[in-house]
Design a protein around this motif. Structure first.
Motif, PDB file in Angstrom:
ATOM      1  N   SER A  85       4.404 -66.769 -38.676  1.00 58.14           N
ATOM      2  CA  SER A  85       4.582 -66.986 -37.237  1.00 58.14           C
ATOM      3  C   SER A  85       5.621 -68.059 -36.926  1.00 58.14           C
ATOM      4  O   SER A  85       6.207 -68.048 -35.848  1.00 58.14           O
ATOM      5  CB  SER A  85       3.248 -67.323 -36.572  1.00 58.14           C
ATOM      6  OG  SER A  85       2.744 -68.527 -37.086  1.00 58.14           O
ATOM      7  N   SER A  95       7.870 -62.420 -33.564  1.00 59.05           N
ATOM      8  CA  SER A  95       6.934 -62.320 -32.449  1.00 59.05           C
ATOM      9  C   SER A  95       5.499 -62.306 -32.975  1.00 59.05           C
ATOM     10  O   SER A  95       5.242 -61.994 -34.138  1.00 59.05           O
ATOM     11  CB  SER A  95       7.199 -61.054 -31.635  1.00 59.05           C
ATOM     12  OG  SER A  95       6.770 -59.920 -32.348  1.00 59.05           O
ATOM     13  N   ARG A  96       4.580 -62.626 -32.086  1.00 57.18           N
ATOM     14  CA  ARG A  96       3.169 -62.619 -32.451  1.00 57.18           C
ATOM     15  C   ARG A  96       2.710 -61.208 -32.809  1.00 57.18           C
ATOM     16  O   ARG A  96       1.886 -61.029 -33.699  1.00 57.18           O
ATOM     17  CB  ARG A  96       2.338 -63.164 -31.303  1.00 57.18           C
ATOM     18  CG  ARG A  96       2.590 -64.626 -31.047  1.00 57.18           C
ATOM     19  CD  ARG A  96       1.848 -65.089 -29.825  1.00 57.18           C
ATOM     20  NE  ARG A  96       1.962 -66.521 -29.694  1.00 57.18           N
ATOM     21  CZ  ARG A  96       1.143 -67.247 -28.966  1.00 57.18           C
ATOM     22  NH1 ARG A  96       0.172 -66.683 -28.286  1.00 57.18           N
ATOM     23  NH2 ARG A  96       1.301 -68.562 -28.906  1.00 57.18           N
ATOM     24  N   ALA A  97       3.243 -60.224 -32.132  1.00 59.73           N
ATOM     25  CA  ALA A  97       2.889 -58.837 -32.413  1.00 59.73           C
ATOM     26  C   ALA A  97       3.306 -58.452 -33.835  1.00 59.73           C
ATOM     27  O   ALA A  97       2.567 -57.763 -34.545  1.00 59.73           O
ATOM     28  CB  ALA A  97       3.534 -57.900 -31.396  1.00 59.73           C
ATOM     29  N   ASN A 100       0.901 -59.901 -36.284  1.00 57.48           N
ATOM     30  CA  ASN A 100      -0.325 -59.105 -36.272  1.00 57.48           C
ATOM     31  C   ASN A 100      -0.158 -57.796 -37.032  1.00 57.48           C
ATOM     32  O   ASN A 100      -1.096 -57.307 -37.663  1.00 57.48           O
ATOM     33  CB  ASN A 100      -0.786 -58.834 -34.837  1.00 57.48           C
ATOM     34  CG  ASN A 100      -1.386 -60.059 -34.193  1.00 57.48           C
ATOM     35  OD1 ASN A 100      -1.764 -61.026 -34.856  1.00 57.48           O
ATOM     36  ND2 ASN A 100      -1.471 -60.041 -32.879  1.00 57.48           N
ATOM     37  N   GLU A 133      -1.163 -61.605 -28.195  1.00 53.73           N
ATOM     38  CA  GLU A 133       0.137 -60.959 -27.985  1.00 53.73           C
ATOM     39  C   GLU A 133       0.541 -61.027 -26.519  1.00 53.73           C
ATOM     40  O   GLU A 133      -0.314 -61.071 -25.640  1.00 53.73           O
ATOM     41  CB  GLU A 133       0.078 -59.497 -28.437  1.00 53.73           C
ATOM     42  CG  GLU A 133      -0.115 -59.347 -29.925  1.00 53.73           C
ATOM     43  CD  GLU A 133      -0.083 -57.904 -30.385  1.00 53.73           C
ATOM     44  OE1 GLU A 133       0.489 -57.050 -29.668  1.00 53.73           O
ATOM     45  OE2 GLU A 133      -0.613 -57.628 -31.465  1.00 53.73           O
ATOM     46  N   ASN A 134       1.844 -61.019 -26.290  1.00 57.02           N
ATOM     47  CA  ASN A 134       2.360 -60.985 -24.927  1.00 57.02           C
ATOM     48  C   ASN A 134       2.028 -59.648 -24.291  1.00 57.02           C
ATOM     49  O   ASN A 134       1.903 -58.631 -24.971  1.00 57.02           O
ATOM     50  CB  ASN A 134       3.881 -61.191 -24.926  1.00 57.02           C
ATOM     51  CG  ASN A 134       4.256 -62.571 -25.403  1.00 57.02           C
ATOM     52  OD1 ASN A 134       3.479 -63.504 -25.284  1.00 57.02           O
ATOM     53  ND2 ASN A 134       5.447 -62.690 -25.964  1.00 57.02           N
TER      54      ASN A 134
END
Length: 167
Positions: A85, A95-97, A100, A133-134
């Protein structure tokens, strides 16, 4: 003495049923062995995601491949997640996605190793929290796009399409 007898009885029954020595494979195999077998057996069954997931799993293998399965825990996986991250890519920060998705790919490897291969008794990725996530973006049509859409709807064979879109 009563507790000791109960423990001995349950241990003996577990040995007879084959439940006591479940982690023998996890002591013999490395994390890298698990990834390699997954890439060889399972990944060909997933052609759409083969390229990205192979890259993700190779990353995990690079970081933890030398460790035995028995020694890889949720703390190791969480440390790599945090590294992912904060790591830089050619486009900037991951990105956080994406982080994940890396976890999801690894989680499936562990699920197969637990359920199908019986190399482990549990999946340590289940104890690693996923990142928030956004929500993504909300996009609206421009004036030009609205005019083109309505014009295309008027030309459609369906006489109700234009009215439905306007409504």
């Amino acid at each position: 003495k009563t507790d000791a007898k109960k423990w001995a009885q349950s241990t003996e029954s577990a040995i007879h049923e084959g439940r006591y020595f479940t982690n023998t494979q996890s002591k013999k195999k490395t994390f890298g062995d698990m990834i390699d077998r997954y890439l060889e057996e399972i990944m060909p069954l997933k052609p759409k995601s083969m390229k990205t997931q192979t890259q993700q799993l190779e990353y995990w293998k690079e970081k933890l491949g030398h460790i035995t399965l028995n020694d890889v825990g949720s703390s190791n996986i969480n440390a790599i997640k945090n590294e992912l991250s904060t790591g830089k890519t050619t486009r900037g920060i991951r990105s956080r996605a994406t982080v994940n998705r890396y976890l999801a790919a690894l989680s499936h490897v562990y699920s197969v190793a637990v359920k199908e291969w019986e190399w482990l008794s549990d999946n340590p990725t289940m104890r690693v929290s996923r990142l928030q996530e956004n929500r993504g973006r909300t996009r609206f049509l421009s004036e030009n796009e609205i005019k083109r859409l309505l014009a295309a709807c008027k030309k459609s064979e369906n006489k109700y399409l234009y009215f439905i879109v306007v409504l």
